[in-house]
Motif scaffolding. Structure first.
Motif, short mmCIF file in Angstrom:
data_model
loop_
_atom_site.label_atom_id
_atom_site.label_comp_id
_atom_site.label_asym_id
_atom_site.label_seq_id
_atom_site.Cartn_x
_atom_site.Cartn_y
_atom_site.Cartn_z
N ILE A 477 20.41 -13.07 27.33
CA ILE A 477 20.33 -13.03 28.79
C ILE A 477 19.46 -14.19 29.25
O ILE A 477 18.37 -14.40 28.71
CB ILE A 477 19.74 -11.71 29.30
CG1 ILE A 477 20.63 -10.52 28.88
CG2 ILE A 477 19.59 -11.73 30.82
CD1 ILE A 477 20.05 -9.18 29.26
N ALA A 479 17.58 -15.29 32.68
CA ALA A 479 17.20 -14.77 34.00
C ALA A 479 16.49 -15.84 34.79
O ALA A 479 15.81 -16.71 34.21
CB ALA A 479 16.31 -13.54 33.84
N GLU A 524 12.68 -19.63 34.79
CA GLU A 524 13.75 -19.06 33.99
C GLU A 524 13.18 -18.39 32.73
O GLU A 524 12.24 -18.90 32.11
CB GLU A 524 14.74 -20.14 33.58
CG GLU A 524 15.54 -20.71 34.74
CD GLU A 524 16.53 -21.76 34.31
OE1 GLU A 524 17.52 -21.97 35.01
OE2 GLU A 524 16.30 -22.40 33.25
N GLY A 541 20.65 -5.88 31.42
CA GLY A 541 20.40 -6.84 32.49
C GLY A 541 20.29 -6.17 33.84
O GLY A 541 19.44 -6.57 34.67
N ARG A 545 17.20 -6.24 36.41
CA ARG A 545 17.35 -6.68 37.81
C ARG A 545 16.73 -5.66 38.75
O ARG A 545 15.98 -6.03 39.69
CB ARG A 545 18.84 -6.86 38.11
CG ARG A 545 19.12 -7.43 39.50
CD ARG A 545 20.56 -7.24 39.89
NE ARG A 545 20.88 -5.82 40.06
CZ ARG A 545 20.55 -5.11 41.13
NH1 ARG A 545 19.87 -5.66 42.12
NH2 ARG A 545 20.87 -3.83 41.21
N SER A 564 15.98 -11.35 41.14
CA SER A 564 16.32 -12.28 40.08
C SER A 564 17.80 -12.17 39.74
O SER A 564 18.44 -11.15 39.98
CB SER A 564 15.50 -11.99 38.83
OG SER A 564 15.68 -10.66 38.40
N SER A 565 18.31 -13.25 39.17
CA SER A 565 19.71 -13.31 38.77
C SER A 565 19.79 -13.44 37.26
O SER A 565 18.91 -14.02 36.62
CB SER A 565 20.40 -14.52 39.43
OG SER A 565 20.30 -14.41 40.85
N PHE A 566 20.92 -12.92 36.69
CA PHE A 566 21.02 -12.83 35.24
C PHE A 566 22.38 -13.30 34.77
O PHE A 566 23.42 -12.94 35.36
CB PHE A 566 20.82 -11.38 34.77
CG PHE A 566 19.48 -10.81 35.11
CD1 PHE A 566 18.46 -10.80 34.18
CD2 PHE A 566 19.22 -10.29 36.38
CE1 PHE A 566 17.22 -10.27 34.49
CE2 PHE A 566 17.98 -9.76 36.69
CZ PHE A 566 16.97 -9.75 35.75
N VAL A 568 24.67 -13.18 31.27
CA VAL A 568 24.69 -12.45 30.01
C VAL A 568 25.82 -12.97 29.13
O VAL A 568 26.95 -13.16 29.61
CB VAL A 568 24.87 -10.94 30.25
CG1 VAL A 568 24.87 -10.18 28.93
CG2 VAL A 568 23.78 -10.40 31.17
N LEU A 589 24.64 -17.79 34.72
CA LEU A 589 23.53 -17.71 35.69
C LEU A 589 23.87 -18.54 36.92
O LEU A 589 23.57 -18.14 38.07
CB LEU A 589 22.24 -18.20 35.03
CG LEU A 589 21.00 -18.23 35.93
CD1 LEU A 589 20.65 -16.84 36.46
CD2 LEU A 589 19.80 -18.83 35.17
N VAL A 600 24.05 -9.57 38.06
CA VAL A 600 24.22 -9.78 36.62
C VAL A 600 25.64 -10.25 36.40
O VAL A 600 26.61 -9.58 36.80
CB VAL A 600 23.95 -8.49 35.83
CG1 VAL A 600 24.18 -8.73 34.33
CG2 VAL A 600 22.55 -7.98 36.08
#
Length: 612
Positions: A477, A479, A524, A541, A545, A564-566, A568, A589, A600
């Motif tokens: 992952i 992030a 990150e 994830g 989040r 936050s953004s993820f 995967v 991402l 995610v």
């Protein structure tokens, strides 16, 4: 045989009032060198023999250097006390070296064994022989004196003390009194040797615990030698002379060699390789010479070997005497070169010097004294004073003081070693701590405390290799904190640093113990999920989040809330290296950012789980 006293007819020794006590048979005894069993006969006429007393050896009565066979004879008449049984016993203190006792031509006992295979003892208690119920007779004693070696004075042979005669009860009482006095006169000597044995035992046990501390090993060797020699030579154990001396010679060498190495260690000479090499070589020579010397003692009685044994004994004496001087060389060099010894080492050096000078001088003057007639060695060994009947000589004082000084110096040396070891251990711990601290700084991000980019990427490569090897799933992952630049612009960089710390803490708390998280770049974070398939990774994830979104991060009274953004990705067979995976999660991402953030997104897939 050298000329002795004038010969005259033997007059019977009349022992009166026998039964009230013991009577010394001082003599005069008829004496003759040589051997003939007919001389034991009651009817043999020994009137032509010379007369000697029995209160001192024949070597001091005109027969110095006499070895081999000789006979004593004395006619005795007893007048027992009325009403007292006429049983008679004889008590012999010591006759050198082995002997047989004849009464009226009949062998009634012996001590040791005579030729052709002699056996004699270096230390022995008094011997008792029963004469039976008699009124008169002739007492004959057949004596064998061992060949003289280099340190024999030549003044010994035959009686040391006059034998005693009396009733069995009186003889038993006299023997018990003698043995009691013998023990009492040596109690300090035995006590000192017992203490030496205890020191040797403790030193050896301590050496077993710390094998690198050779000073303890050599202390044990030095301290145990003297008690062992005491048991062999002076404890009345009845050991054969050849055994006692054959073992005693190497023990004496062991004591000297132990002192050499103690001097090397205590006077800091073990750092000198030349001295260490020389000491080892001389030690081997000394041990070999001592063993050979013991063998010579065992074979010297044989007539065909006697002369050769005496020659080799003289040669070994010339070889061993310089070895006895070697400690003086060590101590002299140490005293000349070293100026900063502590008091304990100075004491050992001085006492070792004095003790060895005394030992070397005594050893030197004893050699060949049968020819020189020097008696100074006996004066050195004779007591200076007595304490409760215990004689204290110069050599006893010097040896005891040296042992005490060595024990104290060894104790001081060990204590100093322990102090230095403690300092070294502390320094080692500090170095390890500093090394760990530097390693931590080298592997971890200074702000968040998470693994830094280099280490987390290396860990990803390792986990990918393990995943392919074990056939287990692996997910990754990537992030990113949303709108992080606005946080820095609106609240300042300190607030931004606080958010990064808290987000890192959230990830660390939420993940499994064997998951890895590291700071990949500015805002990150790279997360590695071993043994985790894609579906589980997407759920994980999502948990992360939600945890970030719902976290309450405060900077003083200011509430800082971020999302936050993820991206995967899961490891696929086509992924040959970690860069492929990183590009995949980076692309996912990027899509999560473009789709509105706070979501995610699965790498290389169009489906996503988003909450806006």
């Amino acid at each position: 045989m050298q000329p002795g006293k004038e010969s005259r007819p033997a007059a019977p020794l009349v022992v009166e009032a026998l039964g009230k006590g013991t009577v010394p048979l001082s003599g005069p005894w008829q004496f003759h060198a040589g051997d003939d069993l007919a001389w034991a006969s009651l009817t043999f006429d020994s009137s032509a023999w010379e007369q000697l007393s029995a209160d001192q050896p024949w070597g001091r009565q005109g027969h110095a250097h006499l070895a081999g066979f000789a006979w004593y004879r004395i006619p005795v008449v007893f007048t027992p006390t009325a009403g007292v049984p006429q049983d008679i016993s004889l008590l012999v203190s010591k006759i050198r070296d082995s002997y047989e006792v004849y009464w009226n031509g009949r062998l009634i006992g012996h001590n040791g064994r005579l030729l052709p295979r002699p056996l004699w003892y270096i230390s022995q208690p008094m011997q008792t022989f029963s004469l039976g119920q008699v009124q008169k007779g002739v007492l004959a004693i057949r004596v064998w004196k061992a060949p003289l070696l280099s340190d024999d004075s030549g003044a010994q042979g035959g009686f040391d003390e006059a034998p005693l005669i009396g009733s069995p009860e009186a003889i038993a009482t006299a023997k018990a009194a003698y043995e009691f006095q013998w023990l009492r006169s040596r109690q300090l000597h035995f006590g000192a040797n017992l203490l030496s044995a205890a020191i040797a035992f403790l030193s050896f046990l301590l050496w077993l615990r710390s094998p690198r501390r050779w000073v303890l090993f050599w202390t044990a060797g030095f301290a145990i030698a003297q008690p062992a020699i005491l048991l062999l030579v002076n404890a009345h154990l009845g050991l054969p002379y050849s055994v006692a001396m054959g073992v005693g010679q190497p023990l004496t060498a062991m004591q000297d060699i132990s002192l050499w190495f103690l001097i090397l260690w205590l006077l800091c000479l073990h750092e000198n390789r030349a001295f260490c090499r020389m000491t080892r070589i001389l030690s081997a020579i000394y041990i070999a010479s001592s063993v050979l010397d013991g063998v010579l003692v065992a074979v010297s009685w044989n007539p065909q070997w006697t002369r050769l044994a005496q020659i080799f004994d003289a040669v070994l004496t010339i070889l061993i005497l310089p070895l006895e001087v070697f400690p003086l060389v060590l101590v002299g060099y140490a005293l000349f070169k070293r100026k900063n010894f502590d008091p304990a080492r100075w004491l050992v050096a001085i006492l070792a010097l004095l003790d060895e000078m005394l030992l070397v001088f005594s050893y030197a003057v004893k050699q060949g004294r049968q020819f020189t007639g020097w008696t100074i060695a006996e004066k050195i060994d004779s007591p200076l004073f007595f304490v409760d009947g215990n004689g204290i000589s110069v050599s006893t004082i010097a040896g005891t003081l040296l042992l005490v000084a060595i024990v104290y110096a060894v104790y001081d040396n060990i204590r100093e070693d322990q102090r230095r070891q403690g300092v070294l251990e502390l320094e080692k711990m500090e170095l390890q701590h500093e090394s760990e601290r530097m390693r931590h700084y080298a592997e971890h991000d200074g702000l968040t405390g998470l693994l830094n980019r280099r280490v987390i990427v290396e860990r990803l490569g390792e986990e990918m290799i393990r995943s392919r090897r074990d056939g287990t799933p692996l997910s990754v992952i990537l992030a990113d904190v949303d709108h992080f630049k606005k946080v820095n612009d609106n609240f300042g960089h300190l607030a931004g640093d606080l958010i990064l710390k808290e987000v890192g803490n959230i990830f660390s708390r939420t993940l499994r113990s064997y998951d890895c998280v590291g700071r990949y770049g500015g805002e990150e974070f790279l997360i590695i999920l071993p043994n985790c398939e894609l579906e589980s990774a997407l759920l994980r994830g999502e948990e992360l989040r939600v945890a970030v979104q719902t976290a309450r991060i405060t900077d003083g009274e200011t509430l800082l809330q971020v999302t936050s953004s993820f991206g995967v990705a899961s490891l696929l067979p086509s992924h040959e290296d970690y860069e492929t995976v990183l590009r995949a999660v980076d692309a996912a991402l990027y899509r999560a950012k473009s789709e509105g953030r706070n979501c995610v997104v699965q790498a290389e897939m169009d489906t996503s789980v988003c909450n806006r």
